[in-house]
Design a protein around this motif. Structure first.
Motif, PDB file in Angstrom:
ATOM      1  N   THR A  72      43.968  21.721 -17.189  1.00 41.75           N
ATOM      2  CA  THR A  72      44.969  22.337 -18.604  1.00 41.75           C
ATOM      3  C   THR A  72      44.278  21.053 -19.653  1.00 41.75           C
ATOM      4  O   THR A  72      44.611  22.035 -21.142  1.00 41.75           O
ATOM      5  N   ARG A  73      43.439  20.182 -19.765  1.00 42.97           N
ATOM      6  CA  ARG A  73      43.537  19.389 -21.005  1.00 42.97           C
ATOM      7  C   ARG A  73      42.060  19.532 -21.472  1.00 42.97           C
ATOM      8  O   ARG A  73      41.966  20.607 -20.710  1.00 42.97           O
ATOM      9  N   HIS A  74      42.301  19.540 -23.328  1.00 39.38           N
ATOM     10  CA  HIS A  74      41.294  19.920 -23.750  1.00 39.38           C
ATOM     11  C   HIS A  74      39.859  18.403 -23.799  1.00 39.38           C
ATOM     12  O   HIS A  74      41.227  17.300 -24.103  1.00 39.38           O
ATOM     13  N   LYS A  75      38.975  18.934 -24.497  1.00 39.84           N
ATOM     14  CA  LYS A  75      38.809  17.471 -24.841  1.00 39.84           C
ATOM     15  C   LYS A  75      39.015  17.160 -26.314  1.00 39.84           C
ATOM     16  O   LYS A  75      39.548  17.273 -26.985  1.00 39.84           O
ATOM     17  N   GLY A  76      38.825  15.789 -26.138  1.00 39.88           N
ATOM     18  CA  GLY A  76      39.625  14.654 -27.124  1.00 39.88           C
ATOM     19  C   GLY A  76      41.129  14.004 -26.423  1.00 39.88           C
ATOM     20  O   GLY A  76      41.436  13.090 -27.052  1.00 39.88           O
ATOM     21  N   GLN A  77      41.703  15.052 -25.079  1.00 38.86           N
ATOM     22  CA  GLN A  77      42.813  14.428 -25.060  1.00 38.86           C
ATOM     23  C   GLN A  77      42.745  13.788 -24.340  1.00 38.86           C
ATOM     24  O   GLN A  77      43.899  12.473 -24.397  1.00 38.86           O
ATOM     25  N   ALA A  78      42.186  12.908 -23.729  1.00 40.87           N
ATOM     26  CA  ALA A  78      41.473  11.687 -23.046  1.00 40.87           C
ATOM     27  C   ALA A  78      40.978  10.426 -23.857  1.00 40.87           C
ATOM     28  O   ALA A  78      41.317   9.697 -23.477  1.00 40.87           O
ATOM     29  N   GLY A  79      41.126  10.979 -24.868  1.00 39.11           N
ATOM     30  CA  GLY A  79      40.873   9.430 -26.135  1.00 39.11           C
ATOM     31  C   GLY A  79      39.728   9.735 -26.450  1.00 39.11           C
ATOM     32  O   GLY A  79      38.504  10.415 -26.482  1.00 39.11           O
ATOM     33  N   LYS A  80      39.762   9.192 -28.057  1.00 40.55           N
ATOM     34  CA  LYS A  80      39.066   9.635 -28.495  1.00 40.55           C
ATOM     35  C   LYS A  80      38.442   8.090 -29.728  1.00 40.55           C
ATOM     36  O   LYS A  80      39.686   7.968 -30.469  1.00 40.55           O
ATOM     37  N   ILE A  81      37.352   7.036 -29.585  1.00 39.23           N
ATOM     38  CA  ILE A  81      37.500   5.955 -29.785  1.00 39.23           C
ATOM     39  C   ILE A  81      36.465   5.698 -30.853  1.00 39.23           C
ATOM     40  O   ILE A  81      35.437   6.107 -31.118  1.00 39.23           O
ATOM     41  N   ALA A  82      37.170   4.605 -31.256  1.00 39.70           N
ATOM     42  CA  ALA A  82      35.648   4.543 -32.580  1.00 39.70           C
ATOM     43  C   ALA A  82      35.294   2.973 -32.290  1.00 39.70           C
ATOM     44  O   ALA A  82      36.286   2.242 -32.299  1.00 39.70           O
ATOM     45  N   VAL A  83      34.353   2.658 -32.478  1.00 43.56           N
ATOM     46  CA  VAL A  83      33.685   1.342 -32.705  1.00 43.56           C
ATOM     47  C   VAL A  83      33.415   0.337 -34.201  1.00 43.56           C
ATOM     48  O   VAL A  83      32.267   1.255 -33.964  1.00 43.56           O
ATOM     49  N   ILE A  84      33.043  -0.124 -35.273  1.00 41.38           N
ATOM     50  CA  ILE A  84      32.543  -0.095 -36.098  1.00 41.38           C
ATOM     51  C   ILE A  84      31.889  -2.348 -35.568  1.00 41.38           C
ATOM     52  O   ILE A  84      32.832  -2.312 -35.592  1.00 41.38           O
ATOM     53  N   GLY A  85      30.947  -1.195 -35.511  1.00 43.21           N
ATOM     54  CA  GLY A  85      30.374  -2.996 -35.212  1.00 43.21           C
ATOM     55  C   GLY A  85      28.579  -2.151 -35.006  1.00 43.21           C
ATOM     56  O   GLY A  85      29.127  -1.335 -35.376  1.00 43.21           O
ATOM     57  N   GLY A  86      27.791  -3.368 -35.188  1.00 43.07           N
ATOM     58  CA  GLY A  86      26.653  -3.070 -35.305  1.00 43.07           C
ATOM     59  C   GLY A  86      25.795  -3.556 -36.428  1.00 43.07           C
ATOM     60  O   GLY A  86      25.769  -2.773 -37.416  1.00 43.07           O
ATOM     61  N   CYS A  87      24.196  -4.209 -36.260  1.00 42.13           N
ATOM     62  CA  CYS A  87      23.941  -4.464 -37.523  1.00 42.13           C
ATOM     63  C   CYS A  87      22.775  -4.925 -36.914  1.00 42.13           C
ATOM     64  O   CYS A  87      21.769  -4.376 -36.524  1.00 42.13           O
ATOM     65  N   ARG A  88      21.450  -5.534 -38.351  1.00 43.32           N
ATOM     66  CA  ARG A  88      20.350  -5.759 -37.753  1.00 43.32           C
ATOM     67  C   ARG A  88      20.053  -6.780 -36.650  1.00 43.32           C
ATOM     68  O   ARG A  88      19.363  -6.352 -36.216  1.00 43.32           O
ATOM     69  N   GLU A  89      20.959  -7.838 -36.527  1.00 43.54           N
ATOM     70  CA  GLU A  89      21.029  -8.757 -35.187  1.00 43.54           C
ATOM     71  C   GLU A  89      21.582  -8.421 -33.714  1.00 43.54           C
ATOM     72  O   GLU A  89      20.632  -8.018 -33.529  1.00 43.54           O
ATOM     73  N   TYR A  90      22.708  -6.851 -33.879  1.00 45.59           N
ATOM     74  CA  TYR A  90      23.351  -6.781 -32.708  1.00 45.59           C
ATOM     75  C   TYR A  90      22.916  -5.969 -32.773  1.00 45.59           C
ATOM     76  O   TYR A  90      24.598  -4.616 -33.351  1.00 45.59           O
ATOM     77  N   THR A  91      22.930  -5.019 -31.688  1.00 50.93           N
ATOM     78  CA  THR A  91      22.582  -4.007 -31.115  1.00 50.93           C
ATOM     79  C   THR A  91      23.833  -3.585 -29.724  1.00 50.93           C
ATOM     80  O   THR A  91      24.471  -2.116 -29.635  1.00 50.93           O
ATOM     81  N   GLY A  92      23.743  -4.685 -29.034  1.00 49.45           N
ATOM     82  CA  GLY A  92      23.852  -4.790 -27.836  1.00 49.45           C
ATOM     83  C   GLY A  92      25.987  -4.337 -27.847  1.00 49.45           C
ATOM     84  O   GLY A  92      25.929  -3.745 -27.351  1.00 49.45           O
ATOM     85  N   ARG A 162      42.107  10.538 -36.651  1.00 51.95           N
ATOM     86  CA  ARG A 162      41.088  11.934 -35.823  1.00 51.95           C
ATOM     87  C   ARG A 162      41.692  11.173 -34.171  1.00 51.95           C
ATOM     88  O   ARG A 162      41.112  10.928 -33.020  1.00 51.95           O
ATOM     89  N   PHE A 163      41.442   9.268 -34.973  1.00 59.20           N
ATOM     90  CA  PHE A 163      40.865   8.015 -33.772  1.00 59.20           C
ATOM     91  C   PHE A 163      42.027   7.471 -32.602  1.00 59.20           C
ATOM     92  O   PHE A 163      42.776   7.797 -33.734  1.00 59.20           O
ATOM     93  N   ASP A 164      42.047   7.734 -31.912  1.00 62.66           N
ATOM     94  CA  ASP A 164      43.312   7.160 -30.790  1.00 62.66           C
ATOM     95  C   ASP A 164      43.457   5.547 -30.891  1.00 62.66           C
ATOM     96  O   ASP A 164      43.910   4.978 -30.286  1.00 62.66           O
ATOM     97  N   CYS A 165      42.215   5.089 -31.169  1.00 57.38           N
ATOM     98  CA  CYS A 165      42.785   3.363 -31.356  1.00 57.38           C
ATOM     99  C   CYS A 165      41.065   3.175 -31.778  1.00 57.38           C
ATOM    100  O   CYS A 165      39.705   3.755 -31.952  1.00 57.38           O
ATOM    101  N   LEU A 166      40.713   2.109 -32.933  1.00 61.73           N
ATOM    102  CA  LEU A 166      39.176   1.096 -33.312  1.00 61.73           C
ATOM    103  C   LEU A 166      39.348  -0.128 -33.016  1.00 61.73           C
ATOM    104  O   LEU A 166      40.076  -0.584 -33.004  1.00 61.73           O
ATOM    105  N   VAL A 167      38.198  -0.115 -32.693  1.00 65.03           N
ATOM    106  CA  VAL A 167      37.421  -1.648 -31.825  1.00 65.03           C
ATOM    107  C   VAL A 167      36.390  -1.929 -33.801  1.00 65.03           C
ATOM    108  O   VAL A 167      36.131  -1.430 -33.459  1.00 65.03           O
ATOM    109  N   VAL A 168      37.349  -2.793 -33.502  1.00 63.22           N
ATOM    110  CA  VAL A 168      36.315  -3.396 -35.120  1.00 63.22           C
ATOM    111  C   VAL A 168      35.575  -5.052 -34.770  1.00 63.22           C
ATOM    112  O   VAL A 168      36.481  -5.806 -34.280  1.00 63.22           O
ATOM    113  N   GLY A 169      34.445  -5.594 -34.724  1.00 65.15           N
ATOM    114  CA  GLY A 169      33.802  -6.045 -34.474  1.00 65.15           C
ATOM    115  C   GLY A 169      32.726  -6.483 -34.066  1.00 65.15           C
ATOM    116  O   GLY A 169      31.984  -7.613 -33.657  1.00 65.15           O
TER     117      GLY A 169
END
Ligand SMILES: NC(=O)C1=CN([C@@H]2O[C@H](COP(=O)(O)OP(=O)(O)OC[C@H]3O[C@@H](n4cnc5c(N)ncnc54)[C@H](OP(=O)(O)O)[C@@H]3O)[C@@H](O)[C@H]2O)[C@@H](O)CC1
Ligand SMILES: Nc1ncnc2c1ncn2[C@@H]1O[C@H](COP(=O)(O)OP(=O)(O)OP(=O)(O)O)[C@@H](O)[C@H]1O
Ligand SMILES: [Mg+2]
Length: 371
Positions: A72-92, A162-169
């Motif tokens: 019965t669950r729809h897309k999004g209910q198990a979590g919407k996460i966002a990562v704030i990160g990624g620059c010239r040096e670091y993409t991994g 809309r996000f359930d949690c942000l990961v910053v860094g």
């Protein structure tokens, strides 16, 4: 006793035999034989630590907070996460954090990164939703800063609620203009009650501007050894005290207004200003870069699930502790360590972060089967 005796013999003979590599190899073999094998012994030591009263009941916590797969669950209910990160040096780093969230069971995983990093991160995986919106100083003129900063923050703001949690860094870098924009994003997330996990260069930012997270009960800091040292020096104005690791971590979290801190290391220690818990089960001997990034993405998912679980339980929470940020840390740390131990069993010295990510699913499945 045998191990001790063997070790003493080895150390007393150390001075005059170290120059010989054949002797060294025999010494290593003897130590491994007496101790019962490298990795399995390491796991046994960890299992013994489970008798420690501070050791979290990680497996039961994982079972309790992981949502069932319900038709019965729809897309999004198990979590919407966002990562704030990624620059010239670091993409991994942002990729590892974002893909780990999906592999554990989140439905959607976004990455907000710089324009340079975006095509690279997109090319790692079509599963990720990548927003090329952050700007570094080198790419903008002095006069455009205010306008561009407003644009960046407004772009993230469209999505934030809309996000359930942000990961910053993870892989954010330390460009001052970029970090100013991220400060605004952190403030906005706080206004909207969106939980945040602060890691990597996000910790560099908040260590220098502690008011960004101070008193935010929905904030989690996940420092590694260097990041923890900087945090202790800045906030407690002293050096790291490993003799009283638990007490110092508790003081630090109290001083930052009861934020939750996960101090990464041989045992992962977690404090929220009130309690301290430890996760030392499983683990691996491999220290390749990127494992902390897996952890930050994992904590974000479990924190979101723990909040859902606690809300649904309406006061009948069957596990302790009950702070969702602490539960998220315990679950994330235990799962990463289990995946790392499985990957290490197979890959040994060649274990890489990507290998560990491949074991996240199996690790959760072993504890908490999907059906
Ligand atoms: N595959 C990837 O993309 C991965 C990317 N990763 C990403 O790397 C970033 C840094 O994280 P890390 O873990 O290397 O930080 P850490 O141990 O404090 O530093 C070690 C030493 O380096 C230095 N230093 C660091 N950054 C610096 C900077 N911008 N400019 C100048 N100095 C800097 C630092 O010096 P200090 O701060 O002590 O002065 C210390 O001596 C972070 O975004 C992380 O997510 C990792 O997740 C791994 C996988
Ligand atoms: N000495 C250790 N023994 C066992 N596990 C460890 C040890 N040190 C770290 N870990 C595990 O690795 C995880 C990542 O910790 P680490 O200190 O490598 O983070 P990091 O430096 O931020 O990683 P990253 O390279 O992703 O930035 C920890 O949560 C812990 O589970
Ligand atoms: Mg790190």
């Amino acid at each position: 006793m045998f191990v001790k005796h063997g070790m003493n013999q080895l150390s007393s003979s150390r001075n005059f035999t170290l120059s010989s590599s054949a002797v060294l190899r025999r010494q290593h073999f003897l130590i491994r034989s007496l101790a019962g094998g490298g990795h399995s012994n390491y796991c046994t030591l960890n299992r013994m630590q489970e008798t420690n009263p501070l050791e979290a009941d990680a497996e039961n916590i994982l079972r309790a907070i992981t949502p069932s797969l319900d038709p019965t669950r729809h897309k999004g209910q198990a979590g919407k996460i966002a990562v704030i990160g990624g620059c010239r040096e670091y993409t991994g780093a942002p990729y590892f954090a974002a893909i780990s969230a999906l592999k554990i069971g989140a439905d959607l995983s976004h990455v907000f990164c710089t324009k340079d990093a975006a095509p690279v991160i997109k090319s790692y995986s079509p599963e990720l939703i990548v927003h090329p919106i952050l700007e570094e100083s080198y790419s903008i003129g002095e006069g455009d800063r205010k306008y561009i900063s407003g644009k960046v923050v407004a772009e993230v703001d469209k999505w934030l609620e809309r996000f359930d949690c942000l990961v910053v860094g993870p892989g954010l870098g330390r460009d001052p203009f970029l970090l100013d924009c991220v400060s605004e994003i952190i403030k906005q997330a706080r206004r909207l009650n969106v939980p945040i996990v602060v890691d990597g260069d996000g910790l560099f930012l908040v260590t220098n501007s502690i008011e960004l997270v101070s008193g935010n009960s929905l904030a989690v800091l996940t420092p590694n050894v260097n990041e923890y040292k900087r945090l202790v020096q800045k906030v407690l104005n002293c050096e790291v005290n490993d003799q009283d690791a638990h007490g110092q971590l508790l003081s630090l979290s109290k001083r930052i207004g009861d934020v939750t801190i996960l101090r990464k290391g041989k045992a992962d220690l977690i404090a929220d200003g009130e309690i301290v818990k430890s996760v030392s089960v499983y683990g691996s001997l491999r220290r390749c870069g990127g494992q902390g990034d897996i952890l930050s993405g994992s904590v974000a998912v479990f924190l979101s699930w723990a909040r859902q679980y606690i809300m649904a339980a309406e006061g009948n929470v069957a596990i302790r502790p009950t702070n969702p940020t602490v539960l998220g840390c315990i679950a994330g740390a235990a799962l990463l360590r289990k995946a790392a131990s499985l990957a290490f069993e197979n890959r040994k010295r060649s274990t890489l972060t990507g290998d560990i990510i491949e074991y996240l699913g199996k690790s959760l499945e072993d504890i908490c089967p999907a059906c």
